[in-house]
Design a protein around this motif. Sequence first.
Motif, short mmCIF file in Angstrom:
data_model
loop_
_atom_site.label_atom_id
_atom_site.label_comp_id
_atom_site.label_asym_id
_atom_site.label_seq_id
_atom_site.Cartn_x
_atom_site.Cartn_y
_atom_site.Cartn_z
N LEU A 1 0.83 -1.20 0.00
CA LEU A 1 0.00 0.00 0.00
C LEU A 1 0.87 1.26 0.00
O LEU A 1 0.58 2.22 -0.72
CB LEU A 1 -0.93 -0.01 1.21
N ARG A 2 1.94 1.25 0.80
CA ARG A 2 2.83 2.41 0.85
C ARG A 2 3.50 2.64 -0.50
O ARG A 2 3.58 3.77 -0.99
CB ARG A 2 3.88 2.23 1.94
N ILE A 3 3.98 1.57 -1.13
CA ILE A 3 4.63 1.67 -2.44
C ILE A 3 3.64 2.18 -3.48
O ILE A 3 3.95 3.03 -4.32
CB ILE A 3 5.25 0.33 -2.86
N THR A 4 2.42 1.67 -3.44
CA THR A 4 1.39 2.09 -4.39
C THR A 4 1.05 3.57 -4.22
O THR A 4 0.93 4.30 -5.21
CB THR A 4 0.12 1.23 -4.22
N THR A 5 0.90 4.03 -3.00
CA THR A 5 0.57 5.45 -2.78
C THR A 5 1.73 6.36 -3.19
O THR A 5 1.49 7.43 -3.76
CB THR A 5 0.19 5.71 -1.32
N GLN A 6 2.95 5.96 -2.92
CA GLN A 6 4.10 6.78 -3.33
C GLN A 6 4.21 6.86 -4.85
O GLN A 6 4.49 7.91 -5.41
CB GLN A 6 5.39 6.23 -2.74
#
Length: 68
Positions: free
Chosen positions: A12-17
């Motif tokens: 999720l963090r990678i996708t949002t970044q």
Amino acid sequence: MLAVMAGVSAQLRITTQTYEALLKDRAIIAAEVMHEYDTKFVYPRINPIRTDACVQTHQGEIVNIWED
């Protein structure tokens, strides 16, 4: 269970970044396109260069219909 939660959190963090970087790049490209459009099409039409064509006539060629 903790490993799955950590994996989903990382994804999720990678996708949002990545999405935030995409939005930033899209804004930069849109600003550059608008700048190019303004430079090529808008600003030249605001004050177009016009030629001043003057015609000189002789006094005898003027017909005044209001004089008797």
